[in-house]
Design a protein around this motif. Structure first.
Motif, PDB file in Angstrom:
ATOM      1  N   UNK A  28      40.055 -72.264 -26.727  1.00 51.64           N
ATOM      2  CA  UNK A  28      39.940 -72.850 -25.389  1.00 51.64           C
ATOM      3  C   UNK A  28      41.101 -72.417 -24.499  1.00 51.64           C
ATOM      4  N   UNK A  29      40.830 -72.383 -23.219  1.00 51.08           N
ATOM      5  CA  UNK A  29      41.845 -72.148 -22.206  1.00 51.08           C
ATOM      6  C   UNK A  29      42.443 -73.513 -21.878  1.00 51.08           C
ATOM      7  N   UNK A  30      43.737 -73.683 -22.086  1.00 42.81           N
ATOM      8  CA  UNK A  30      44.370 -74.992 -21.892  1.00 42.81           C
ATOM      9  C   UNK A  30      44.286 -75.475 -20.451  1.00 42.81           C
ATOM     10  N   UNK A  31      44.072 -74.575 -19.504  1.00 46.57           N
ATOM     11  CA  UNK A  31      43.940 -74.975 -18.106  1.00 46.57           C
ATOM     12  C   UNK A  31      42.673 -75.792 -17.851  1.00 46.57           C
ATOM     13  N   UNK A  32      41.699 -75.708 -18.758  1.00 45.59           N
ATOM     14  CA  UNK A  32      40.426 -76.393 -18.579  1.00 45.59           C
ATOM     15  C   UNK A  32      40.274 -77.614 -19.483  1.00 45.59           C
ATOM     16  N   UNK A  33      41.342 -77.985 -20.188  1.00 45.99           N
ATOM     17  CA  UNK A  33      41.314 -79.163 -21.050  1.00 45.99           C
ATOM     18  C   UNK A  33      41.688 -80.387 -20.220  1.00 45.99           C
ATOM     19  N   UNK A  34      40.827 -81.402 -20.282  1.00 47.41           N
ATOM     20  CA  UNK A  34      41.088 -82.650 -19.569  1.00 47.41           C
ATOM     21  C   UNK A  34      41.925 -83.600 -20.423  1.00 47.41           C
ATOM     22  N   UNK A  35      41.508 -83.779 -21.696  1.00 49.95           N
ATOM     23  CA  UNK A  35      42.243 -84.672 -22.586  1.00 49.95           C
ATOM     24  C   UNK A  35      41.900 -84.379 -24.044  1.00 49.95           C
ATOM     25  N   UNK A  36      42.724 -84.930 -24.926  1.00 48.48           N
ATOM     26  CA  UNK A  36      42.496 -84.846 -26.364  1.00 48.48           C
ATOM     27  C   UNK A  36      42.445 -86.278 -26.886  1.00 48.48           C
ATOM     28  N   UNK A  37      41.334 -86.626 -27.561  1.00 52.12           N
ATOM     29  CA  UNK A  37      41.164 -87.974 -28.081  1.00 52.12           C
ATOM     30  C   UNK A  37      41.195 -87.953 -29.601  1.00 52.12           C
TER      31      UNK A  37
END
Length: 62
Positions: free
Chosen positions: A15-24
């Motif tokens: 994944x591109x970290x710029x497009x990550x909203x959150x980690x649950x």
């Protein structure tokens, strides 16, 4: 690919970290990566360094 912007979260997923909203947190030590477009990706429980890269926090093992 720039390793500061792209992270492997599973054997077949990068994944591109710029497009990550959150980690649950998920069950059995796993995590879900929620993307900005709403898609949910499973993060392998063996990819602890990926969680650290995405969240900036150390994840305790075990």
């Amino acid at each position: 690919m720039d390793p500061t912007r792209f992270v492997r979260i599973h054997r077949s997923t990068i994944v591109n970290v710029d497009f990550v909203k959150e980690v649950q947190s998920w069950f059995k030590g796993g995590h879900l990566v929620i993307m900005k477009d709403g898609s949910e990706l499973r993060l392998s429980r063996y990819q602890h360094k990926a969680v650290e890269a995405l969240t900036g926090k150390r994840i305790p093992l075990g």
